[in-house]
Design a protein around this motif. Sequence first.
Motif, PDB file in Angstrom:
ATOM      1  N   ILE A  39       9.990  89.934  72.016  1.00  0.00           N
ATOM      2  CA  ILE A  39      10.116  90.201  70.593  1.00  0.00           C
ATOM      3  C   ILE A  39       8.749  90.489  69.992  1.00  0.00           C
ATOM      4  O   ILE A  39       7.736  89.927  70.413  1.00  0.00           O
ATOM      5  CB  ILE A  39      10.787  89.012  69.870  1.00  0.00           C
ATOM      6  CG1 ILE A  39      11.253  89.414  68.478  1.00  0.00           C
ATOM      7  CG2 ILE A  39       9.866  87.788  69.825  1.00  0.00           C
ATOM      8  CD1 ILE A  39      12.237  88.422  67.843  1.00  0.00           C
ATOM      9  N   VAL A  40       8.745  91.426  69.071  1.00  0.00           N
ATOM     10  CA  VAL A  40       7.598  91.673  68.203  1.00  0.00           C
ATOM     11  C   VAL A  40       8.140  91.517  66.799  1.00  0.00           C
ATOM     12  O   VAL A  40       9.048  92.245  66.398  1.00  0.00           O
ATOM     13  CB  VAL A  40       7.000  93.079  68.403  1.00  0.00           C
ATOM     14  CG1 VAL A  40       5.837  93.319  67.445  1.00  0.00           C
ATOM     15  CG2 VAL A  40       6.578  93.298  69.847  1.00  0.00           C
ATOM     16  N   ALA A  41       7.605  90.543  66.072  1.00  0.00           N
ATOM     17  CA  ALA A  41       8.128  90.243  64.739  1.00  0.00           C
ATOM     18  C   ALA A  41       6.982  90.191  63.734  1.00  0.00           C
ATOM     19  O   ALA A  41       5.908  89.663  64.030  1.00  0.00           O
ATOM     20  CB  ALA A  41       8.876  88.905  64.765  1.00  0.00           C
ATOM     21  N   ARG A  42       7.240  90.748  62.559  1.00  0.00           N
ATOM     22  CA  ARG A  42       6.246  90.747  61.467  1.00  0.00           C
ATOM     23  C   ARG A  42       6.670  89.751  60.415  1.00  0.00           C
ATOM     24  O   ARG A  42       7.831  89.733  59.965  1.00  0.00           O
ATOM     25  CB  ARG A  42       6.118  92.126  60.840  1.00  0.00           C
ATOM     26  CG  ARG A  42       5.134  92.135  59.650  1.00  0.00           C
ATOM     27  CD  ARG A  42       4.952  93.520  59.038  1.00  0.00           C
ATOM     28  NE  ARG A  42       4.170  94.333  59.946  1.00  0.00           N
ATOM     29  CZ  ARG A  42       4.514  95.556  60.362  1.00  0.00           C
ATOM     30  NH1 ARG A  42       5.654  96.101  59.954  1.00  0.00           N
ATOM     31  NH2 ARG A  42       3.741  96.225  61.168  1.00  0.00           N
ATOM     32  N   LYS A  43       5.712  88.937  59.993  1.00  0.00           N
ATOM     33  CA  LYS A  43       5.964  87.958  58.940  1.00  0.00           C
ATOM     34  C   LYS A  43       6.029  88.682  57.614  1.00  0.00           C
ATOM     35  O   LYS A  43       5.149  89.454  57.264  1.00  0.00           O
ATOM     36  CB  LYS A  43       4.855  86.898  58.907  1.00  0.00           C
ATOM     37  CG  LYS A  43       5.130  85.746  57.997  1.00  0.00           C
ATOM     38  CD  LYS A  43       4.063  84.684  58.186  1.00  0.00           C
ATOM     39  CE  LYS A  43       4.454  83.391  57.550  1.00  0.00           C
ATOM     40  NZ  LYS A  43       3.465  82.339  57.885  1.00  0.00           N
ATOM     41  N   LYS A  44       7.112  88.428  56.884  1.00  0.00           N
ATOM     42  CA  LYS A  44       7.291  89.091  55.580  1.00  0.00           C
ATOM     43  C   LYS A  44       6.456  88.417  54.526  1.00  0.00           C
ATOM     44  O   LYS A  44       6.057  87.299  54.616  1.00  0.00           O
ATOM     45  CB  LYS A  44       8.765  89.064  55.181  1.00  0.00           C
ATOM     46  CG  LYS A  44       9.632  89.900  56.112  1.00  0.00           C
ATOM     47  CD  LYS A  44      11.068  89.871  55.672  1.00  0.00           C
ATOM     48  CE  LYS A  44      11.936  90.697  56.597  1.00  0.00           C
ATOM     49  NZ  LYS A  44      13.331  90.689  56.210  1.00  0.00           N
ATOM     50  N   GLY A  80      14.620  85.859  59.347  1.00  0.00           N
ATOM     51  CA  GLY A  80      13.811  86.009  58.148  1.00  0.00           C
ATOM     52  C   GLY A  80      12.535  86.809  58.372  1.00  0.00           C
ATOM     53  O   GLY A  80      11.804  87.092  57.426  1.00  0.00           O
ATOM     54  N   TRP A  81      12.254  87.165  59.600  1.00  0.00           N
ATOM     55  CA  TRP A  81      11.103  87.994  59.924  1.00  0.00           C
ATOM     56  C   TRP A  81      11.581  89.431  60.131  1.00  0.00           C
ATOM     57  O   TRP A  81      12.746  89.666  60.468  1.00  0.00           O
ATOM     58  CB  TRP A  81      10.439  87.506  61.203  1.00  0.00           C
ATOM     59  CG  TRP A  81       9.623  86.257  61.032  1.00  0.00           C
ATOM     60  CD1 TRP A  81      10.030  85.074  60.494  1.00  0.00           C
ATOM     61  CD2 TRP A  81       8.267  86.077  61.420  1.00  0.00           C
ATOM     62  NE1 TRP A  81       9.008  84.162  60.527  1.00  0.00           N
ATOM     63  CE2 TRP A  81       7.914  84.749  61.096  1.00  0.00           C
ATOM     64  CE3 TRP A  81       7.323  86.896  62.017  1.00  0.00           C
ATOM     65  CZ2 TRP A  81       6.640  84.238  61.341  1.00  0.00           C
ATOM     66  CZ3 TRP A  81       6.064  86.378  62.270  1.00  0.00           C
ATOM     67  CH2 TRP A  81       5.735  85.059  61.918  1.00  0.00           C
ATOM     68  N   GLU A  82      10.693  90.383  59.991  1.00  0.00           N
ATOM     69  CA  GLU A  82      11.014  91.776  60.293  1.00  0.00           C
ATOM     70  C   GLU A  82      10.873  91.957  61.807  1.00  0.00           C
ATOM     71  O   GLU A  82       9.786  91.784  62.355  1.00  0.00           O
ATOM     72  CB  GLU A  82      10.064  92.716  59.556  1.00  0.00           C
ATOM     73  CG  GLU A  82      10.328  94.174  59.845  1.00  0.00           C
ATOM     74  CD  GLU A  82       9.311  95.109  59.209  1.00  0.00           C
ATOM     75  OE1 GLU A  82       9.450  96.327  59.428  1.00  0.00           O
ATOM     76  OE2 GLU A  82       8.390  94.635  58.511  1.00  0.00           O
ATOM     77  N   ILE A  83      11.969  92.289  62.465  1.00  0.00           N
ATOM     78  CA  ILE A  83      11.954  92.466  63.915  1.00  0.00           C
ATOM     79  C   ILE A  83      11.567  93.919  64.206  1.00  0.00           C
ATOM     80  O   ILE A  83      12.311  94.849  63.894  1.00  0.00           O
ATOM     81  CB  ILE A  83      13.327  92.131  64.547  1.00  0.00           C
ATOM     82  CG1 ILE A  83      13.786  90.720  64.142  1.00  0.00           C
ATOM     83  CG2 ILE A  83      13.255  92.294  66.072  1.00  0.00           C
ATOM     84  CD1 ILE A  83      12.846  89.598  64.486  1.00  0.00           C
ATOM     85  N   LEU A  84      10.392  94.097  64.778  1.00  0.00           N
ATOM     86  CA  LEU A  84       9.897  95.432  65.101  1.00  0.00           C
ATOM     87  C   LEU A  84      10.363  95.891  66.480  1.00  0.00           C
ATOM     88  O   LEU A  84      10.464  97.084  66.743  1.00  0.00           O
ATOM     89  CB  LEU A  84       8.364  95.461  65.041  1.00  0.00           C
ATOM     90  CG  LEU A  84       7.736  94.994  63.727  1.00  0.00           C
ATOM     91  CD1 LEU A  84       6.216  94.944  63.845  1.00  0.00           C
ATOM     92  CD2 LEU A  84       8.163  95.911  62.592  1.00  0.00           C
ATOM     93  N   HIS A  85      10.624  94.909  67.341  1.00  0.00           N
ATOM     94  CA  HIS A  85      11.054  95.209  68.707  1.00  0.00           C
ATOM     95  C   HIS A  85      11.776  93.983  69.254  1.00  0.00           C
ATOM     96  O   HIS A  85      11.299  92.856  69.080  1.00  0.00           O
ATOM     97  CB  HIS A  85       9.817  95.513  69.576  1.00  0.00           C
ATOM     98  CG  HIS A  85      10.103  95.569  71.045  1.00  0.00           C
ATOM     99  ND1 HIS A  85      10.534  96.711  71.681  1.00  0.00           N
ATOM    100  CD2 HIS A  85      10.028  94.611  72.011  1.00  0.00           C
ATOM    101  CE1 HIS A  85      10.702  96.454  72.972  1.00  0.00           C
ATOM    102  NE2 HIS A  85      10.402  95.192  73.193  1.00  0.00           N
ATOM    103  N   TYR A  86      12.910  94.204  69.889  1.00  0.00           N
ATOM    104  CA  TYR A  86      13.587  93.128  70.620  1.00  0.00           C
ATOM    105  C   TYR A  86      14.281  93.759  71.813  1.00  0.00           C
ATOM    106  O   TYR A  86      14.971  94.771  71.681  1.00  0.00           O
ATOM    107  CB  TYR A  86      14.621  92.398  69.752  1.00  0.00           C
ATOM    108  CG  TYR A  86      15.192  91.190  70.474  1.00  0.00           C
ATOM    109  CD1 TYR A  86      14.486  89.996  70.503  1.00  0.00           C
ATOM    110  CD2 TYR A  86      16.394  91.267  71.160  1.00  0.00           C
ATOM    111  CE1 TYR A  86      14.982  88.898  71.197  1.00  0.00           C
ATOM    112  CE2 TYR A  86      16.890  90.168  71.857  1.00  0.00           C
ATOM    113  CZ  TYR A  86      16.178  88.989  71.864  1.00  0.00           C
ATOM    114  OH  TYR A  86      16.659  87.901  72.560  1.00  0.00           O
TER     115      TYR A  86
END
Length: 188
Positions: free
Chosen positions: A183-188, A160-166
């Motif tokens: 992981i780098v994830a952005r909260k939507k 449910g988060w935008e995965i910017l890097h994995y």
Amino acid sequence: MEIQGWDERYKSGERRAEDLDAAPTPLLVETAEKSVPGKALDLACGSGRNALWLAEHGWSVIAVDGSPVAIEILRSRASERGVTVGARVANLEKSEYRIEPASWNLIVICYYLQRDLFEPAKQGVVSGGILISIVHITEPGEGPTAHRLRSGELERYFEGWEILHYREGKPNDTAHQRSVAEIVARKK
């Protein structure tokens, strides 16, 4: 390792290259350089290599670790560098630090795994904010442990988060050798 063991390790300086001399985590630098500085929370910060870098680059930083020795080192280093870092001693495993919901532009959890910390950390990120996590993962043939996830497991915490890097594999950090998931994830 228990907190007392970390205190002894920091006091002894036996792993100075990893604990005191290491550059900030490359993934943190890469991510933060693309972001507008705001409020950052560094959980399980150790002696503060990431917190110090963030503070030097305009972030308002709170850094939390269970080791009083590590936090004292961080406070001393921040003073020497002329930056402000709110350094807190708190045992995360005993929930001694409460992550305020929707309060942080960036939360960093590098090379620390506490599965029940993911949810409060995710809740602490503001909409559009970022959470960075780097954890050690098991090698082929090994089962998961308290300190290592299985391959693919980290990404599931961020559905449910935008995965910017994995990425999974050898770390891009000279202070660590074991395989990691990052992981780098952005909260939507």
